[in-house]
Enzyme design. Structure first.
Site, short mmCIF file in Angstrom:
data_model
loop_
_atom_site.label_atom_id
_atom_site.label_comp_id
_atom_site.label_asym_id
_atom_site.label_seq_id
_atom_site.Cartn_x
_atom_site.Cartn_y
_atom_site.Cartn_z
N PRO A 182 57.53 120.79 100.93
CA PRO A 182 57.66 121.36 102.28
C PRO A 182 56.36 121.97 102.79
O PRO A 182 56.10 121.93 103.98
CB PRO A 182 58.73 122.44 102.11
CG PRO A 182 59.48 122.07 100.88
CD PRO A 182 58.51 121.36 99.99
N GLY A 201 51.58 106.05 101.44
CA GLY A 201 50.97 106.44 100.19
C GLY A 201 51.95 107.01 99.19
O GLY A 201 52.08 106.51 98.06
N ILE A 261 62.03 115.42 102.02
CA ILE A 261 60.71 116.06 102.12
C ILE A 261 60.35 116.56 100.72
O ILE A 261 61.01 117.43 100.15
CB ILE A 261 60.74 117.23 103.13
CG1 ILE A 261 61.10 116.69 104.53
CG2 ILE A 261 59.40 117.96 103.15
CD1 ILE A 261 60.17 115.61 105.07
N GLY A 278 40.41 110.82 107.39
CA GLY A 278 40.14 109.42 107.72
C GLY A 278 40.94 109.01 108.95
O GLY A 278 40.41 108.42 109.87
N PHE A 279 42.23 109.32 108.92
CA PHE A 279 43.12 109.04 110.04
C PHE A 279 43.10 107.57 110.42
O PHE A 279 43.25 107.20 111.58
CB PHE A 279 42.78 109.95 111.24
CG PHE A 279 42.60 111.38 110.83
CD1 PHE A 279 43.68 112.12 110.41
CD2 PHE A 279 41.34 111.96 110.80
CE1 PHE A 279 43.52 113.43 109.98
CE2 PHE A 279 41.17 113.25 110.36
CZ PHE A 279 42.26 114.00 109.95
N GLU A 324 52.08 110.10 109.87
CA GLU A 324 51.76 109.60 111.20
C GLU A 324 52.80 109.96 112.26
O GLU A 324 52.49 110.04 113.44
CB GLU A 324 51.55 108.08 111.13
CG GLU A 324 50.31 107.78 110.32
CD GLU A 324 50.12 106.33 109.94
OE1 GLU A 324 49.53 105.60 110.72
OE2 GLU A 324 50.57 105.95 108.83
N ILE A 356 43.39 112.06 101.02
CA ILE A 356 42.55 112.30 102.19
C ILE A 356 42.93 113.60 102.88
O ILE A 356 42.56 113.84 104.02
CB ILE A 356 42.65 111.13 103.20
CG1 ILE A 356 44.12 110.87 103.59
CG2 ILE A 356 42.04 109.87 102.62
CD1 ILE A 356 44.29 109.87 104.72
#
Lengths: 179, 330, 702
Positions: C590, C504, C587, C234-235, C663, C461
C-alpha cells in the site's frame, strides 16, 4: 603546453565538503556539481538539467541551499559545502531523511538528495524568518503545507512524490519546533 | 564552453580596469545566468572577473528613508530586509515571485538586473537571433513567441526582459550606480535596458567595462503603498506571462501619486508613463485603473500568439491598483 | 529457519533501497566509477532533413583533452538494429533535427562539451515536413497500432445508429507532444574488456539492452553485462534502448577506455522519444437517458520517417462503455520529426482524455449526472471482444470515489460557483489500463547461512520493485520478508521483461513466486524443511504459464475526481483537490502503490494544465527543450492528493492477484481536470494543455 594552459586554464581551489578539507586543481570551467561528482566521487548531488532548472543538484554552500550546477568551483574557494552525504550523523539519519523514508517521499530517488538538501535549507530559512512568495507581508513564516509547497518548488520530482515530500518536511518542521 | 581565465577582483575599480582592458571579459557575480549561458555557448568569455566579493553585499537605510543596496546582495536577502519587506512590499514580492529559493540565494541584485532574455532562439546558438548574432534574423516573429514582447519591440527582435525584480525597481524609481572607466554615474533602472529597434544586440545603456555597484531606492512618501502581481503558467518557479508592479498613494479617493511598471511585455521593465499620466488626480476606482491600463496598452503590437498579454496585463493592473487603493498592502 | 506463514503482501513495507537513496549512496548509471573513463558529448544535427556532407573535426580535436570525434565516416559499423533509431552514426542521412551527427570524446566533461561545440558539420538540406494535421494528405492506416492492437474495429452499424440517435455529440480533442523527462537523463557508461562489454545503463530493462548490444556489435550475449541497479525514472522513455547506450559502447571501443555519456537535458526531446500529438474525433449517439447507442473514436497521430510508432488512442473505447454500434480507428502520418516512443499509458492516456471528456459532454447534453451516466453504460462484457471481464471495478470506484469526494452535494450548473475573483468547479473521469504480463525467469536460493535470495533482472525505476518482489518471495516461501533479499538490475540475473506496460510486478513476481514455491517444495520434500549445507537454488520460467493466456478481458479501472479554481483575471488555473479510486486487483504494498497512483495523477495534472511542446515549423524541433520552458508540475502545483482502492479478488490474473498500477493513475486524470474546468467556467477545453491564455480567451468569449 603554453597554448593549452591559455585555452584551458585551471586554478587551485580549497573546499570543505561535509567537514573534510580538500585542495584541488580544477579546470576553471568545472562546476561545483562536477567537482563533487567527478573529482570527489560524491555522487549524491544529482545532475538533472545542468542549468538550474530542476534542483536535483541542490547542496548547502556556507549553510545556504544553492544549485551546484551553476556554481563555478573556482569562485567558491574557501567555501564549506554540505551534500546529502553529509546530512546524516554517522549512522544516525537526519530527521528529514527519516521522514522521507517514513512518508515514502520519493520513488526513483534521483531528485531526493536535492530535495533533502533543499528541505534542510528551507527549515533554516524559515527559522531565520526569511519570507517566501506566500508569506503574508508583516508576518513570520509558519511552515504549513502552502509554505512548504512554495519553498520546495525549486526541486522538481517527476515521479510526483510532492504530497509525500510536503508531509515529510512538515513533520520534521513540527518535530523541530516541538523540541 | 571554452576555457577562460579567472580573476578575483579586490575592489570595484580594479574589476572595471580588468574588464575594460579585455574585450572578451565578463563580470561574474552569482553566475546563475552567466554560467547557464556559457554552457549553452551563448556566452564565451576569455576572462571572468569575479566581483562576488569585491562588490558590497550590504543594505543600508538612510535617515531620509532611502536605501542603498550593494550589487552583490543576494536576492533572498534583499527580499527579507525590513526596508524592503515592510516598506516596499512590491520589491520583496517581485523577488520572491522569481526563480526558486536556491537561485535567489545565489543570484545577486546586479546580476538579476543584467540577466538576458529567455527567448528560445536567443538561447539556441544553432538558430538565428539578431540579439545574439546581429543581422542573422529573428525567427521569433513568425515562430514561438507566446512568451515574448507586445510593447516596444521591433521586427528585429521581440525579446522580453525576464526579471521580476527589475519591474518592481522600475516602479520604485530605483537607480543603478554604475562604475566605469570614466568614473561613476547613475542610471534609472527603468532606462537601463534599451528597446531593440534596429540594434537588439545593444541590450543596455552600459558600455563594456561598466559595473553596477549599487542600486539606490529613493524614500517613499509615507502614504504610498506598493505591490507586485505576476501571472504564470506554473504556480511557482516559472517566468512571468505578465506582471505588474505599482506604487500608489490615494488621497481623498483620488490618485495622488502613482508609479506603474509592467513585466514580461517588453525588452525592459516597462514603466507605464501613459497610464500614470492618465491616473494622476483621477478617482481611485477600478474604472480609472482599467482606462489607464488601456491607454498604456493601446501601444501594444501583439504577435500571432501573445495577444493574451494585453488583457492579462490590464487585469493584473486593475486588480493590483484596486487592492492597493483598498489598503491591502500585498 | 522460520517457517511461519507470514503475510508480507498487503503490508506497507518501506522500500528496501530507501536508505541508500536518502543518503546519496545509491549510484545511478554514470555515477559508477570507471577508472580512466573518458566522457562523450553528442553533436546534434541542425537540419530537419538532409545529409551530412562534411564533418570538420580539426578544431574539436585541438581542444585540450580531446580524444576523438566519431562521425558516420569513422564510427564502428553496427549490424542493422530492429529499432532504426539505434543505427547511430551509420549513414550521413539526417532524419530529424537533433539526431546525433557526431560524438565528441574527451578526457573530462568540460573538454567533451568544448570538443563537441567545436565540431563543424556541413549539411545538404532537403525540404522538411514537420507540421502534424489531422487532414494531412499523407495520413495512412498502419497495419497495426502500438501493443499489437488492430488499427480499425467496426461493430454494428455506427453511421445509421448515430444518425438515428436522439442525442448526438461530435467533438474533436487535441493533445500536444509530451515529453517524459525523467529526472535522471538517459546515461550510460560502457567499458570493453577484449570482446566483453560491461555497461551501466539507465534503462527500464537491461535484458533488452544486453540483447540489443549483442545484436548490434555481433557479440555473444554472454559477453555483455548490462547493469541498471538504480534508475532515475523513465516513464516509458527508457523502455527500449536509447541511442546513448549504443554511442557509449561505440566510443569506448574507439578510445579503448571506459566512456561515460549522460545526455544533456536539451537532447532528451530529440533523442529519447516523446508522446506524439493526437487529434481525436469522438462521436457518441445516445438516447435521452444517456444510454450510448453509437460510439466512434477516430484518432490521428504522427510518427517519424525512421520508425513507425502509432499511439493507440482509440483502443480504450473498445473497453469502456457498452454500445451496440462502434467504430474505432487510427491514422498516422510520418513526418521529419524525432521518433515518438512510449510515455506513461501510451494510448490509454491521450485516448481517455478524449473519451472521458466526450462522456462528460454527453452527460451534460442529456442532463444526467456524469457519474450516473457512466454507470448506465456499464457493459456486461468487454464491448469489442465480447469476452467477460475477469473483474471490473469501475462502478465501485465511481461510487466510492463520489462518496469520499462529496460529489453528490454538487450543483451541476457550470460557471456559477464563485469565490471572489475565482470560479470553482469539480469534475469526474474514469480510468482504465490493460493487464499485461510477459514471460520471465527467476531464481530463488536458500542460503546456507540463513535467509533467502531471489534473483531476476527486473528494473526498479522507482516503482519499489525490489521491495515488492521480496514480499512476493516471502509469502511464497512462507517466511518473514526481512529474511529475503531481492537482487535485480543486472543482465546476468535470470532474464526479465521490461519495466513497462504496468506489467513488471505481474511478470517478475510471477516468476519469483514460481521459483520460491518450487524452492519451498524441494526444501520440504527433499531436505525435511532444512537448508542443505551448500544451500539450494531453484530456477523457474513462466513462459508456459504466461502464454496460456486467459479467456477473460483483464483490465484495471479507476475514477478520478478533481476540483479546480480559475482566476478570472489572469486565467490561471490551480488544482484544489484530486481524488483517485482504483480497482487494480490486489494491492501488494500500500505504501509504494499509493505513491505510484499519486505520481500518475500528478503527471496527469501536468498534462492537463502545464505540459506540451510545440514543433517549430521552420526548424523542425520541439521549442520547449529544457525544464524552464517545458513545465512539469512543481510542488506548488500539486495539492494533497487522496488515493484509495477497492479490494479486488481476481483469480484470473497471476499468483499474486495483482493488476498493474504504474500507469492507470495518469489515465483519465486530465479529463477529470478539464471537466472540472468546464464546470468552473462553462467552456469546454478540448485542446491540451489549458494555459492561462486559453482560459482568458474562453472567459472573454463567454
Amino acid at each position: 603546453m603554453d597554448d593549452e594552459s591559455r585555452r584551458c586554464p585551471s586554478s587551485e581551489v580549497r573546499l570543505q565538503v561535509n567537514g573534510t578539507p580538500y585542495r584541488l586543481r580544477l579546470d576553471n570551467r568545472t562546476t561545483l556539481l562536477d567537482t563533487l561528482r567527478e573529482h570527489l566521487d560524491l555522487t549524491g548531488a544529482k545532475k538533472g538539467c545542468d542549468h538550474g532548472q530542476c534542483g536535483a543538484c541542490t547542496v548547502l554552500v556556507d549553510g545556504r541551499r544553492s544549485n551546484s550546477c551553476l556554481l563555478l568551483a573556482v569562485a567558491l574557494d574557501g567555501a564549506a559545502v554540505t551534500t546529502v552525504e553529509g546530512l546524516a550523523d554517522g549512522e544516525r539519519l537526519h530527521p528529514l531523511q527519516e521522514a522521507f523514508l517514513e512518508h515514502d517521499a520519493f520513488q526513483c530517488g534521483y531528485c531526493t538528495p536535492g530535495q533533502l538538501c533543499s528541505a534542510a535549507g528551507v527549515l533554516a530559512e524559515a527559522a531565520d524568518g526569511m519570507p517566501s512568495a506566500v508569506t503574508p507581508v508583516g508576518e513570520s513564516p509558519r511552515l504549513d503545507g502552502g509554505e512548504i509547497r512554495e519553498r520546495m518548488s525549486g526541486n522538481l520530482c517527476r515521479c510526483g512524490a510532492y504530497p509525500n515530500i510536503v508531509r515529510a518536511v512538515q513533520d520534521t518542521a513540527q518535530a523541530g519546533a516541538a523540541r | 564552453m571554452k576555457g577562460f581565465d579567472y580573476r578575483r577582483a579586490g575592489d570595484p575599480a580594479g574589476a572595471v580596469a580588468a574588464v575594460a582592458a579585455a574585450p572578451g571579459a565578463r563580470y561574474l557575480a552569482g553566475g546563475t545566468n552567466l554560467v547557464d549561458l556559457m554552457k549553452l555557448g551563448v556566452e564565451a568569455p576569455d576572462l571572468l572577473v569575479d566581483v562576488g566579493r569585491a562588490l558590497d553585499d550590504r543594505i543600508e537605510e538612510g535617515p531620509d528613508g532611502s536605501v542603498r543596496i550593494g550589487a552583490a546582495v543576494r536576492n533572498s536577502d534583499l527580499a527579507a530586509h525590513p526596508a524592503v519587506r515592510r516598506r516596499r512590499p512590491a520589491l520583496s514580492q517581485a523577488l520572491l515571485a522569481g526563480a526558486s529559493g536556491q537561485l535567489r540565494n545565489t543570484a545577486t541584485v546586479g546580476g538579476n538586473l543584467l540577466q538576458r532574455t529567455r527567448c528560445p532562439y536567443f538561447q539556441d546558438i544553432t538558430k538565428p537571433c539578431n540579439r545574439r548574432d546581429p543581422g542573422s534574423g529573428c525567427p521569433a516573429v513568425e515562430g514561438a513567441h507566446r512568451d515574448l514582447a507586445i510593447l516596444g519591440a521591433s521586427d528585429q527582435c521581440v525579446a522580453t526582459h525576464p526579471s521580476d525584480m527589475a519591474v518592481a525597481l522600475a516602479a520604485l524609481d530605483a537607480e543603478a550606480v554604475v562604475l566605469g572607466t570614466a568614473g561613476q554615474r547613475t542610471v534609472p533602472v527603468a532606462e537601463l535596458h534599451r528597446l531593440p529597434g534596429d540594434h537588439p544586440e545593444r541590450e543596455t545603456v552600459l558600455e563594456h567595462g561598466d559595473l553596477i555597484t549599487d542600486v539606490l531606492l529613493p524614500a517613499l512618501p509615507p502614504g504610498a503603498r506598493s505591490g507586485y502581481r505576476k501571472a504564470r503558467d506554473r504556480a511557482s518557479y516559472a517566468f512571468a506571462l505578465a506582471s505588474v508592479a505599482a506604487v500608489l498613494e490615494v488621497r481623498e479617493g483620488s490618485v495622488h501619486r502613482v508609479a506603474l511598471a509592467f513585466g514580461a511585455v517588453a525588452a525592459r521593465p516597462w514603466r507605464a508613463r501613459t497610464a500614470e499620466e492618465a491616473l494622476r488626480g483621477a478617482p481611485a476606482t477600478a474604472e480609472s485603473f482599467a482606462r489607464a491600463a488601456d491607454a498604456e496598452l493601446a501601444a501594444a503590437r501583439p504577435l500571432r500568439d501573445n495577444g493574451y498579454k494585453v488583457p492579462l496585463t490590464r487585469n493584473l493592473t486593475v486588480r493590483l491598483l484596486t487592492d492597493l487603493a483598498e489598503g491591502a498592502s500585498r | 529457519m522460520s517457517t511461519t506463514s507470514s503475510r508480507a503482501l498487503g503490508t506497507p513495507l518501506r522500500r528496501v533501497e530507501g536508505r541508500a537513496k536518502a543518503t546519496g549512496t545509491a549510484r545511478y548509471a554514470v555515477e559508477h566509477s570507471a577508472p580512466g573513463a573518458a566522457y562523450a558529448w553528442p553533436v546534434p544535427a541542425t537540419v530537419a532533413r538532409g545529409a551530412v556532407t562534411a564533418v570538420h573535426c580539426a578544431d574539436a580535436l585541438a581542444e585540450p583533452g580531446a580524444l576523438a570525434v566519431l562521425t558516420h565516416e569513422n564510427a564502428p559499423r553496427l549490424r542493422e538494429p530492429q529499432d532504426a533509431t539505434l543505427a547511430v552514426l551509420q549513414s550521413p542521412e539526417i532524419a530529424h533535427r537533433g539526431q546525433v551527427a557526431a560524438l565528441a570524446v574527451a578526457e573530462t566533461l568540460e573538454a567533451a562539451r568544448a570538443c563537441a561545440a567545436a565540431v563543424r558539420v556541413e549539411y545538404a538540406q532537403l525540404p522538411h515536413d514537420v507540421v502534424f494535421r489531422a487532414d494531412h494528405p499523407r495520413l495512412y492506416a498502419p497495419e497495426q497500432v502500438n501493443a499489437g492492437y488492430p488499427t480499425d474495429r467496426e461493430r454494428g452499424g455506427f453511421d445509421a445508429a448515430y444518425a438515428a440517435a436522439a442525442v448526438q455529440l461530435d467533438a474533436t480533442y487535441r493533445t500536444p507532444p509530451l515529453h517524459n523527462h525523467p529526472m535522471e537523463p538517459h546515461a550510460t557508461v560502457a567499458e570493453w574488456d577484449g570482446s566483453r562489454l560491461l555497461v551501466r545503463d539507465s534503462d527500464q530493462g537491461s535484458s533488452d539492452a544486453r540483447r540489443t548490444l549483442a545484436d548490434l556489435f555481433g557479440l555473444d550475449p554472454e559477453d555483455v553485462l548490462v547493469v541498471s541497479e538504480h534508475v532515475g525514472g523513465g516513464f516509458g522513455s527508457k523502455g527500449t534502448p536509447r541511442p546513448q547506450l549504443v554511442l557509449a559502447a561505440m566510443a569506448a571501443r574507439v578510445v579503448q577506455r571506459p566512456v561515460k555519456l549522460a545526455l544533456p537535458r536539451r537532447l532528451l526531446a530529440p533523442l529519447t522519444g516523446h508522446r506524439a500529438p493526437t487529434v481525436q474525433r469522438v462521436r457518441i449517439g445516445a438516447d435521452r437517458d444517456g444510454r450510448i447507442t453509437a460510439l466512434a473514436h477516430e484518432s490521428a497521430t504522427c510518427t517519424s520517417t525512421v520508425r513507425e510508432f502509432v499511439e493507440q488512442s482509440s483502443v480504450p473505447s473498445r473497453v469502456m462503455y457498452a454500445s451496440p454500434n462502434s467504430r474505432t480507428t487510427h491514422r498516422v502520418v510520418a513526418l521529419n520529426l524525432p521518433s515518438p516512443s512510449w510515455m506513461r499509458a501510451p494510448g490509454e492516456c491521450p485516448g481517455m482524455f478524449a473519451l472521458e471528456s466526450a462522456v462528460d459532454e454527453l452527460a451534460e447534453a442529456c442532463g444526467v449526472d456524469p457519474v450516473e451516466l457512466r454507470i448506465r453504460n456499464e457493459p456486461d462484457a468487454e464491448p469489442d471482444s465480447g469476452r467477460p471481464f475477469s473483474s471490473r471495478g469501475l462502478v465501485a470506484c465511481l461510487r466510492e470515489g463520489a462518496r469520499r469526494f462529496g460529489w453528490h452535494d454538487r450543483d451541476p450548473r457550470p460557471g456559477v460557483h464563485r469565490e471572489g475573483g475565482l470560479l470553482l468547479g469539480t469534475g469526474v473521469a474514469a480510468a482504465t489500463y490493460p493487464v499485461y504480463a510477459s514471460p520471465c525467469a527467476a531464481e530463488a536460493r536458500a542460503e546456507p547461512g540463513g535467509g533467502f535470495t531471489v534473483g531476476i533482472n527486473a528494473t526498479d525505476i522507482g516503482t519499489g520493485a525490489r521491495t515488492v518482489l521480496g514480499q512476493i518471495a516471502a509469502d511464497a516461501l512462507g517466511v518473514p520478508a526481512d529474511t529475503v533479499r531481492a537482487l535485480v538490475g543486472r543482465s546476468d540475473l535470470p532474464r526479465a521483461s521490461v519495466a513497462g506496460g504496468s506489467s513488471g510486478t505481474a511478470s517478475w513476481g510471477w516468476a519469483v513466486h514460481k521459483a520460491c514455491r518450487e524452492l519451498r517444495l524441494r526444501l520440504d520434500r527433499d531436505h525435511g524443511g532444512a537448508v542443505p549445507p551448500g544451500g539450494l537454488t531453484v530456477t523457474a520460467d513462466t513462459t508456459e504459464d504466461v502464454r496460456a493466456g486467459s479467456e477473460y478481458a483483464r483490465h484495471a479501472f479507476g475514477a478520478h475526481f478533481a476540483e479546480v479554481q480559475v482566476d478570472t483575471g489572469t486565467g490561471e488555473v490551480r488544482v484544489r483537490r484530486m481524488l483517485g479510486m482504483f480497482a487494480a486487483g490486489r494491492i501488494l504494498n500500500p505504501r509504494t502503490a499509493r505513491s505510484q497512483f499519486i505520481g500518475g495523477m500528478t503527471m496527469g495534472l501536468g498534462m492537463a494544465l502545464l505540459e506540451g511542446s510545440t514543433v517549430d515549423p521552420r526548424f523542425g524541433d520541439h521549442v520547449e527543450a529544457d525544464l524552464a520552458s517545458y513545465h512539469v508540475p512543481t510542488c506548488a502545483d500539486v495539492p494533497d492528493i487522496e488515493v484509495g482502492w477497492i479490494d479486488e479478488e481476481d483469480p484470473h490474473l497471476n499468483p499474486m492477484g495483482s493488476k498493474g498500477i504504474g500507469e492507470i493513475g495518469i489515465v483519465g486524470a486530465a479529463a477529470a481536470l478539464t471537466n472540472a474546468l468546464h464546470h468552473a467556467v462553462g467552456h469546454r477545453f478540448r485542446t491540451l494543455p489549458v494555459h492561462p491564455d486559453t482560459v482568458l480567451a474562453a472567459l472573454g468569449a463567454l
